[in-house]
Design a protein around this motif. Sequence first.
Motif, short mmCIF file in Angstrom:
data_model
loop_
_atom_site.label_atom_id
_atom_site.label_comp_id
_atom_site.label_asym_id
_atom_site.label_seq_id
_atom_site.Cartn_x
_atom_site.Cartn_y
_atom_site.Cartn_z
N PHE A 79 22.73 -39.42 -111.38
CA PHE A 79 23.37 -40.32 -112.33
C PHE A 79 23.28 -41.77 -111.89
N ASP A 80 23.03 -42.01 -110.60
CA ASP A 80 22.88 -43.39 -110.14
C ASP A 80 21.71 -44.08 -110.84
N ARG A 81 20.75 -43.29 -111.33
CA ARG A 81 19.64 -43.86 -112.08
C ARG A 81 19.93 -43.75 -113.58
N HIS A 82 20.07 -42.56 -114.06
CA HIS A 82 20.54 -42.31 -115.42
C HIS A 82 20.86 -40.83 -115.54
N THR A 83 21.61 -40.48 -116.56
CA THR A 83 22.08 -39.10 -116.66
C THR A 83 21.00 -38.13 -117.12
N GLY A 84 19.79 -38.62 -117.40
CA GLY A 84 18.70 -37.75 -117.81
C GLY A 84 17.84 -37.25 -116.67
N THR A 85 18.19 -37.59 -115.43
CA THR A 85 17.42 -37.11 -114.28
C THR A 85 17.43 -35.59 -114.22
N ILE A 86 18.55 -34.99 -114.60
CA ILE A 86 18.69 -33.53 -114.64
C ILE A 86 18.66 -33.12 -116.10
N GLU A 87 17.91 -32.08 -116.42
CA GLU A 87 17.77 -31.62 -117.80
C GLU A 87 19.15 -31.31 -118.39
N GLN A 88 19.34 -31.64 -119.67
CA GLN A 88 20.66 -31.62 -120.29
C GLN A 88 21.39 -30.28 -120.15
N GLY A 89 20.74 -29.20 -120.50
CA GLY A 89 21.42 -27.90 -120.44
C GLY A 89 21.79 -27.51 -119.03
N GLU A 90 20.90 -27.77 -118.07
CA GLU A 90 21.21 -27.44 -116.67
C GLU A 90 22.37 -28.30 -116.17
N LYS A 91 22.40 -29.54 -116.60
CA LYS A 91 23.50 -30.44 -116.25
C LYS A 91 24.81 -29.91 -116.81
N LEU A 92 24.83 -29.49 -118.06
CA LEU A 92 26.05 -29.00 -118.68
C LEU A 92 26.55 -27.73 -117.99
N LYS A 93 25.63 -26.87 -117.57
CA LYS A 93 26.06 -25.65 -116.86
C LYS A 93 26.73 -26.00 -115.55
N PHE A 94 26.22 -27.02 -114.86
CA PHE A 94 26.84 -27.45 -113.60
C PHE A 94 28.27 -27.90 -113.84
N PHE A 95 28.49 -28.75 -114.83
CA PHE A 95 29.84 -29.29 -115.05
C PHE A 95 30.79 -28.23 -115.61
N GLU A 96 30.27 -27.29 -116.38
CA GLU A 96 31.11 -26.19 -116.85
C GLU A 96 31.64 -25.39 -115.67
N TYR A 97 30.74 -25.06 -114.76
CA TYR A 97 31.15 -24.25 -113.61
C TYR A 97 31.99 -25.06 -112.65
N PHE A 98 31.67 -26.34 -112.47
CA PHE A 98 32.45 -27.21 -111.58
C PHE A 98 33.92 -27.22 -112.00
N GLY A 99 34.18 -27.48 -113.28
CA GLY A 99 35.56 -27.55 -113.76
C GLY A 99 36.28 -26.24 -113.63
N TYR A 100 35.57 -25.15 -113.96
CA TYR A 100 36.18 -23.83 -113.85
C TYR A 100 36.56 -23.51 -112.41
N TYR A 101 35.65 -23.75 -111.46
CA TYR A 101 35.93 -23.31 -110.10
C TYR A 101 36.93 -24.24 -109.41
N GLY A 151 14.34 -28.50 -107.56
CA GLY A 151 15.71 -28.20 -107.97
C GLY A 151 16.00 -28.56 -109.40
N THR A 152 15.31 -27.90 -110.32
CA THR A 152 15.43 -28.26 -111.73
C THR A 152 16.50 -27.46 -112.47
N ARG A 153 16.99 -26.37 -111.87
CA ARG A 153 17.90 -25.50 -112.61
C ARG A 153 19.21 -25.27 -111.87
N PHE A 154 20.27 -25.06 -112.64
CA PHE A 154 21.56 -24.65 -112.08
C PHE A 154 21.47 -23.16 -111.77
N ASP A 155 20.99 -22.87 -110.57
CA ASP A 155 20.73 -21.48 -110.20
C ASP A 155 21.75 -21.00 -109.17
#
Length: 688
Positions: free
Chosen positions: A426-448, A387-391
């Motif tokens: 994030f319980d470990r650190h915010t780099g567990t998920i690749e930065q760009g994929e992480k940003l896409k998740f939060f962009e869509y989260f806020g929008y929806y 599960g490496t990508r915001f797909d």
Amino acid sequence: MAGGAAALLAAGVMVAVSAQAAAGCRVTYSVASQWPGGFTGNVAVTNLGDPINGWSLVWTFPNGQAVTQAWNAAVTSSGSQVTARNVSYNAAIATNATVSFGFNGSWTGSNTAPTSFALNGTVCTGSVGGTASPTVSPSASVSPSVSPTVSPTTSPQPGNAMAAVAAMQPGWNLGNSLDAVGADETAWGNPRVTAALLDNVRAQGFNSIRIPVTWSNHHGSAPNYTIDAAWLNRVKEVVDWAIADGFYVMINIHHDSWQWINTMPSDRTNVLARYNALWTQIAAAFRGHSSRLVFESVNEPQFTGASDEAQSISLLNELNTSFRSIVRASGGGNASRLLVIPTLHTSADAARVDPALNWFTATGDANLIATVHYYGYWPFSVNVAGGTRFDATVQSDLTGAFDRVYNAFVARRIPVIIGEYGLLGFDRHTGTIEQGEKLKFFEYFGYYARNRQITTMLWDNGQHLGRTSFAWADAELIGQIKSSWTTRSGTASSDQVYVSRTAAITSKSLTLNLNGLSFQGLRQGTTDLANGADYTVSGSTLTLTAAAVTRLVGSRAYGVNTNIQARFSAGVPWRISIITYDTPILAGATGTTGAFAVPAQFRGDQLATMEARYADGSNAGPHNWTSFKEFDVTFAPNYTANTITLKPEFFAEVNEGQRVTLTFHFWSGAQLTYYVTKSGGNVTGTLT
């Protein structure tokens, strides 16, 4: 009285003097975070004159900066002049009260702060008819502040829970402080909460704050379970600071849920007595507080040893019913106070949402709020099972959860708060998920969430906003989150362009995710790239020309050579890193199951995930239903030490003497094979 006034003046508090149509104001302007070409600004406006209802703040940017999005104000621009007007819920500013709003902006060259502001035509000098200079804090390292004596400007209307919860958006969690399990609020590593911290959070644009509270270590024994007076007073102090800042405030019973409430299936009488005693005392302590204070019955309710799901739901219903009855019967403001009711496990699954809806319907209380938590599609949220990508799968999980609570509750005029959100990694650190994929998740989260009229509260246990530095650990992340409160942002298929150091340089393409916006161009620092010569756009395909790539990689040193920004008609820019790499090189090694590291020359590349299989093709290691192991739990790259660590958790579930084939997947697309064999406590790693 004269002595009291003198003391207030000595403390720096403005004292209003009776006057006809007195006018005066103070503005605190600050830059919370800044990145190449963009920044986040916060503005706090204090009315020093007579009360006003409806306001307009005007200023001029000295360097041609521009506001691209705003929250808690309607912002328009004419050239460099900016006008911010109130929105529906913050039009009134009492004498000495403060309203705050924030915005994302763009800049080129320099980002000097404006020095003059006018509120409803009156220049803000810091006094009524005075000549003091406005307070300006242009540096991102300077913490914005809001006076802790601010009175709330609006209150939720009884019976209009939907409007109140809408006004609570956005929200923030004061996590791992008053909810810490231990002697006091510092037990889990965070410093004591200060008024300055809450002032700063408010100035960031957050309208509500969830203050989780664990009571288990702070009350006496049966039958009274008397809460320690010092602890209750400390909770009240922090709540009062937050209310004074103008927050909506949520308090609850938090980690008690898994410490003792979870034993209710086998200890119902004692658990219910303890729970009721706590809420009886909490309700009494806060019955006179502002209606901006809301109560949440219990955090993430769970029941160990329940016979089935039906019993767990029945026990939760019993707790929620008792909670509501106790609070309502306590009188005062509690008779109509907004109460937050969780689903079982605070889950958005249909099996938990539907029974909760039945409870709400049967209760018929107009001042109730439903709450769930959302930490994303689990494989993506922790980076396991590939599960490496915001797909599409990750997006579908999010829309499914939000649609379920919208259809069950919001469509029936029952408001919903996502009381915690983030990613479990994030319980470990915010780099567990690749930065760009992480940003896409939060962009869509806020929008929806905005699309489904759901209020959201960011879970922050100290890993996002520094509790004493007041600086965000990840400026890109908070920039994306703030932008999503009001608009969409454009993204792309990746935030990385990999260029081989040894191969001939060719053009590179990415797919743009326009998200309803229009593409405006590319920029490197303050320089716009040339359409045609540097890049082309065909449909949603953005292509960097070979000539542009050659220039951007420069001397072709390993790693990030430069960053460029894709700019869109709204939202924050999308950073694209231009990276020079060669295929990584691994080496053989020996070690132990407690300390084994694969020597790795990363050569500019980054590790995405790792697979583990036995010779017969079956999956090895933890989570053996998938070959892809969990990032940072079973393996972790160390780019400074040039190693990939295989952790004890991985070897704990590897068969003795069986060779394991590891496949390391890198973000460039490179894949490398490596072999490890466990023999007792020893491990051997080879390339063949």
